[in-house]
Design a protein around this motif. Structure first.
Motif, PDB file in Angstrom:
ATOM      1  N   THR A 165       0.279  95.663  51.810  1.00 56.04           N
ATOM      2  CA  THR A 165       0.274  96.738  52.779  1.00 56.04           C
ATOM      3  C   THR A 165       0.230  98.352  52.407  1.00 56.04           C
ATOM      4  O   THR A 165      -0.449  98.863  53.041  1.00 56.04           O
ATOM      5  N   GLY A 166       0.970  98.200  51.259  1.00 55.35           N
ATOM      6  CA  GLY A 166       0.846  99.737  50.675  1.00 55.35           C
ATOM      7  C   GLY A 166       2.093 100.580  51.351  1.00 55.35           C
ATOM      8  O   GLY A 166       2.339 101.626  51.024  1.00 55.35           O
ATOM      9  N   HIS A 167       2.996  99.831  52.273  1.00 56.24           N
ATOM     10  CA  HIS A 167       4.251 100.408  52.690  1.00 56.24           C
ATOM     11  C   HIS A 167       5.262 100.262  51.896  1.00 56.24           C
ATOM     12  O   HIS A 167       5.484  98.948  51.736  1.00 56.24           O
ATOM     13  N   ALA A 168       5.891 101.293  51.678  1.00 53.82           N
ATOM     14  CA  ALA A 168       7.307 101.211  50.835  1.00 53.82           C
ATOM     15  C   ALA A 168       8.408 100.342  51.943  1.00 53.82           C
ATOM     16  O   ALA A 168       8.398 100.855  53.048  1.00 53.82           O
ATOM     17  N   ALA A 169       9.327  99.666  51.081  1.00 50.45           N
ATOM     18  CA  ALA A 169      10.210  99.040  51.953  1.00 50.45           C
ATOM     19  C   ALA A 169      11.278 100.071  52.661  1.00 50.45           C
ATOM     20  O   ALA A 169      11.562  99.927  53.970  1.00 50.45           O
ATOM     21  N   GLU A 170      11.604 101.160  52.015  1.00 42.32           N
ATOM     22  CA  GLU A 170      12.416 102.021  52.775  1.00 42.32           C
ATOM     23  C   GLU A 170      11.598 102.585  54.084  1.00 42.32           C
ATOM     24  O   GLU A 170      12.185 103.335  54.896  1.00 42.32           O
ATOM     25  N   ASP A 171      10.397 102.773  53.844  1.00 42.32           N
ATOM     26  CA  ASP A 171       9.781 103.567  55.084  1.00 42.32           C
ATOM     27  C   ASP A 171       9.474 102.417  56.282  1.00 42.32           C
ATOM     28  O   ASP A 171       9.332 102.980  57.450  1.00 42.32           O
ATOM     29  N   VAL A 172       9.511 101.235  56.012  1.00 41.82           N
ATOM     30  CA  VAL A 172       9.384 100.392  57.200  1.00 41.82           C
ATOM     31  C   VAL A 172      10.706  99.882  57.966  1.00 41.82           C
ATOM     32  O   VAL A 172      10.643  99.155  59.017  1.00 41.82           O
ATOM     33  N   MET A 173      11.898 100.084  57.345  1.00 36.91           N
ATOM     34  CA  MET A 173      13.337  99.655  57.649  1.00 36.91           C
ATOM     35  C   MET A 173      13.390 100.238  59.114  1.00 36.91           C
ATOM     36  O   MET A 173      13.341 101.398  59.194  1.00 36.91           O
ATOM     37  N   GLY A 174      13.671  99.474  60.209  1.00 33.66           N
ATOM     38  CA  GLY A 174      14.018 100.128  61.465  1.00 33.66           C
ATOM     39  C   GLY A 174      12.859 100.046  62.354  1.00 33.66           C
ATOM     40  O   GLY A 174      12.849 100.505  63.524  1.00 33.66           O
TER      41      GLY A 174
END
Length: 835
Positions: A368-377
């Motif tokens: 997806t190109g989304h970093a893990a820390e950016d999608v938490m929550g």
């Protein structure tokens, strides 16, 4: 009430000291009573002559009664066993008896004082002082009794001497007073010592009792604890003590364990065990993970908590051991599961019941190109592409909230805004009460799968075209074969009419072009035989460029750029030539309505990078020849780009395109192990890229050009076998016109019969492959039984691979495709006869 309150406020130690003091007082009462009786008797005897007898007898009687009362009190005290809770009451009794005794001895100063005899006065002082001094040892355990007794006994006599008012009496009174002071001081010191000794003895006894209780508790806990416990000597590793749980766990009896060392059960080496014990002894570590061997030989994972402990005056290690074999296995399984999730190629997302993301694996970020820390929550809605309806997502939630697994394919959006197809599976996660707590979603990027499906559909279309072409190729080629033969004969007979010969040559040329069209279709459908050989692509493209440049109108600017190095590829030059012609023709058509039309052709060496390999994972190797055909024409939109390589698809006007040009290019390049790519935008022109794998060798292989001359025969006999009468007739006439004798056969059986009768005169057999009754291959096998050295040239209008697959007796036979140029036919026959 005050006394009771004071007693209640005393500490347990103070109460115990009071009771011990009282016990000492009562124990000394017998000896002190005996001494008092003896001293009283002696005093009475010595004063019998100077003191009134009634005074002496009365005083002695009272003293003896008081002494007897004190003895009875001691007796009852001993019978009461000196209960601590009765100490205050018995203390009161003792104090009363002491006061009575003190009064008795103090009254002697008044009743038994001999005023007329100084000697008797001194003797009285000596006895009373002796009683005071003797009372110090028996009454000092408590302060009040000794001070009361000394005051009641000594001070009255000291006062009596003062009353006498003589120098001697003053001296005696003063000396008695000083003696009283000394006795008081001594009694207080002795009382302090008594109290201190009692306190120390009681404290020591208390500590011994506490230690014994502690040891008993420790022994009870140690023996009955369900945890495995060992006491180990850190110097040599000997097992000093072990509890019942250790016996049950290790499978050894206690006696066996006490003869073993920790190295006998620890899987580490002796040196490693010694080092670990020193760590525990120095309190550098207290937690260890080991493997222990049981009596059965089984190895178990254990968790050990070990620390120093003083045991019988020695510093030892107290170890508590837990069997964690099941936990280690569970942790190992959990670790494998975690690694599997972390390293999985599919995107894995875990959300809470409300759909809030709590975990994503690395594949999620990769896809997806989304970093893990950016999608938490966050919510997975950030992947929505807008391609699915609201009802689609409502059905999703209804499914997973009902406890079922939801599976669908959908279009998602990456962080950069690009879309990708995905296969999604979402399942609920339940707790022990079977309540949904979380959801786990597994998503697979279907881009590669979709590409494979597209290729598969393309292959199916190509196969359909191949089946169609293969079905008509035989009849079509037979008709063309008959036409070319008759055209050759017609040209020969009309030699005196040049205009007619020219027209016949045009028809002949069109016939061969039709034949080439059939070959192109077969190659496109991968049903033809490619003549693959190494050749220099750079030189080849330069020559092709010069030949095709004349076909491009003068109003079109034609630019070329070729690398200086010779790029060697393995391929079929004819196929590549045809592919290039198709691309140049398309480029020419694309710029027809452009004000300043331009077409360019370039060839360079291309080294594949990581992006290229990712885009085309099926391509092996690194170096490629890149052939580029570009134009500034009308361009191709995205929707049309998805279909341009499909057979019969065309965006041109009716009558200006067949829809096979780019499909043939695609098939030809793919058959060479290459790829075709396109970049185009409406109104901005198009660029077609052909990538062909390069060979390592730099020398190309060239074949001699075919000669256009016809080689005449020398009167040899040739047997022509074909089920088509027109082809037999035209072939016979052609061969006879160039100097051969000809025999005819309509099928294999007839050919075998003729060959059996005339094989000695037949120099060569021109054999069709597919015929009724008996095919050409089987017929040749029979001819070989008659004459093993028979010369055979096969001819066929079918696809060679399909028609001859599994039927050729060997690879030594020549195969000619119909229609065949007369020049080539004459040369092949001559070469076969000259062997």
């Amino acid at each position: 009430m005050v006394k009771s309150k004071e007693v209640a406020e005393m500490s347990p130690l103070q109460t115990a000291i009071k009771a011990e003091q009282l016990s000492l007082l009562f124990k000394a009462m017998a000896s002190s009573s005996f001494a008092a009786t003896i001293n009283a008797a002696i005093l009475t005897f010595m004063l019998w002559d100077v003191i009134r007898h009634d005074y002496l007898i009365g005083w002695l009687t009272v003293l003896l009664l008081a002494t007897f009362g004190r003895l009875l009190l001691s007796h009852f005290y001993q019978r009461d066993q000196a209960k601590v809770e009765n100490s205050h009451r018995w203390g009161s009794y003792f104090s009363a008896g002491t006061i009575l005794a003190g009064i008795c001895w103090g009254s002697a100063s008044l009743l038994l004082f001999a005023s007329q005899s100084v000697v008797h006065q001194v003797f009285l002082a000596f006895v009373v002082g002796g009683m005071g001094a003797g009372a110090i040892t028996s009454l000092s355990p408590q302060k009040l009794p000794i001070l009361t007794f000394l005051s009641l006994t000594v001070l009255p006599l000291s006062l009596r001497f003062v009353i006498e008012a003589t120098p001697m009496a003053y001296a005696m009174g003063f000396m008695l007073f000083l003696f009283w002071i000394i006795l008081v001081i001594s009694s207080l010191r002795i009382h302090h010592n008594f109290t201190q000794n009692i306190s120390l003895r009681l404290e020591s006894q208390r500590q011994r009792d506490e230690l014994e209780k502690s040891e008993n508790r420790f022994r009870e806990l140690f023996e009955n604890n369900r945890c495995v416990e060992l006491i180990i000597d850190p110097d040599d590793g000997a097992i000093i003590a072990a509890n019942r749980a250790a016996e049950a766990f290790y499978g050894y009896s206690l006696d066996q364990l006490l003869t073993m060392t920790i190295s006998d059960i620890n899987m580490l080496s002796h040196a490693e065990v010694a080092a670990e014990m020193q760590q525990a002894k120095s309190e550098g570590r207290n937690h260890f993970i080991f493997q222990h061997r049981l009596a059965s030989g089984e190895e178990r994972d254990v968790e050990v908590y070990s620390g120093p402990l003083h045991w019988n005056g020695k510093k030892v290690l107290y170890s508590i051991i837990h069997d964690i074999t099941a936990r280690v296995k569970a942790e190992d399984q959990l670790r494998k599961l975690s690694q599997a999730i972390e390293q999985a190629g599919e995107s894995i997302v875990i959300t809470d019941r409300e759909g809030i993301i709590e975990y994503v694996n690395p594949a999620f970020s990769l896809i997806t190109g989304h970093a893990a820390e950016d999608v938490m929550g966050e919510s997975p809605r950030l992947l929505k592409s807008g391609r699915q309806s609201l009802a689609f997502y409502e059905e999703l939630w209804q499914t997973i909230l009902s406890g079922e697994v939801w599976k669908r394919t959908l279009i998602e959006r990456r962080k950069d805004g690009s879309l990708y197809p995905a296969s999604m599976s979402i399942a609920p996660i339940f707790n022990e009460e079977h309540e949904i707590t979380h959801f786990v979603g597994i998503q697979q990027d279907m881009s590669d799968h979709q590409e494979l499906e597209n290729k598969f559909r393309q292959a199916q279309k190509m196969e359909a075209i191949g089946t169609l072409v293969g079905g008509i190729a035989h009849d079509f080629n037979n008709m063309l074969g008959g036409m070319t033969g008759n055209l050759y004969l017609a040209k020969k007979r009309m030699g005196d009419f040049p205009d007619v010969v020219h027209r016949l040559e045009v028809v002949e040329s069109l016939s061969y072009r039709a034949s080439d069209m059939i070959k192109q279709l077969l190659m496109f459908a991968r049903k033809g035989v490619l003549e693959m050989r190494p050749f220099g692509l750079t030189s080849f493209i330069k020559e092709v460029s010069k030949i095709n440049e004349v076909s491009i109108p003068e109003n079109i600017t034609f630019k070329t750029h070729f690398c200086q190095e010779e790029l060697v590829v393995n391929g079929d030059a004819t196929q590549l030539h045809q592919a290039l012609i198709n691309l140049l023709n398309n480029a020419r058509d694309a710029v027809a309505k452009v004000a300043e039309p331009q077409v360019s052709l370039s060839l360079d060496e291309f080294e594949a990078d990581a992006a290229f390999k990712h885009l085309y994972p099926s391509m092996s190797g690194t170096l490629f020849a890149r052939l580029t055909v570009s134009d500034n024409g009308c361009g191709i939109n995205k929707e049309e780009q998805e279909h341009i390589f499909e057979p019969f698809y065309t965006s041109k006007e009716v009558g200006t395109g067949t829809g096979l040009g780019l499909a043939m290019v695609y098939g030809a390049i793919e058959s060479h192990g290459g790829i075709v790519d396109v970049e185009s935008s409406p109104g901005e022109g198009s660029s077609f890229y052909i990538y062909l794998p390069l060979l390592e060798e730099k020398q190309s292989v060239t074949s001699p050009e075919d000669s256009d001359a016809i080689i005449s025969g020398r009167g040899e006999t040739i047997l022509v076998v074909d089920d088509n009468a027109d082809i037999r007739k035209s072939t016979k006439e052609v061969l006879e016109s160039i100097g051969y004798k000809v025999l005819e056969a309509s099928d294999g059986l007839e050919a075998v019969e003729i060959f059996a009768a005339s094989h000695r005169s037949i120099a060569c057999v021109l054999m069709d492959v597919v015929m009724p009754r008996l095919g050409g291959v089987k017929a040749v096998e029979r001819m070989c039984t008659i004459d093993p050295d028979v010369n055979v040239i096969f001819t066929t209008g079918y696809d060679k691979e399909d028609a001859l697959k599994g039927e050729m007796p060997s690879a030594d036979y020549l195969i000619l495709s119909k229609p065949c140029h007369i020049e080539m036919l004459s040369r092949v026959i001559r070469e076969q006869l000259d062997g």
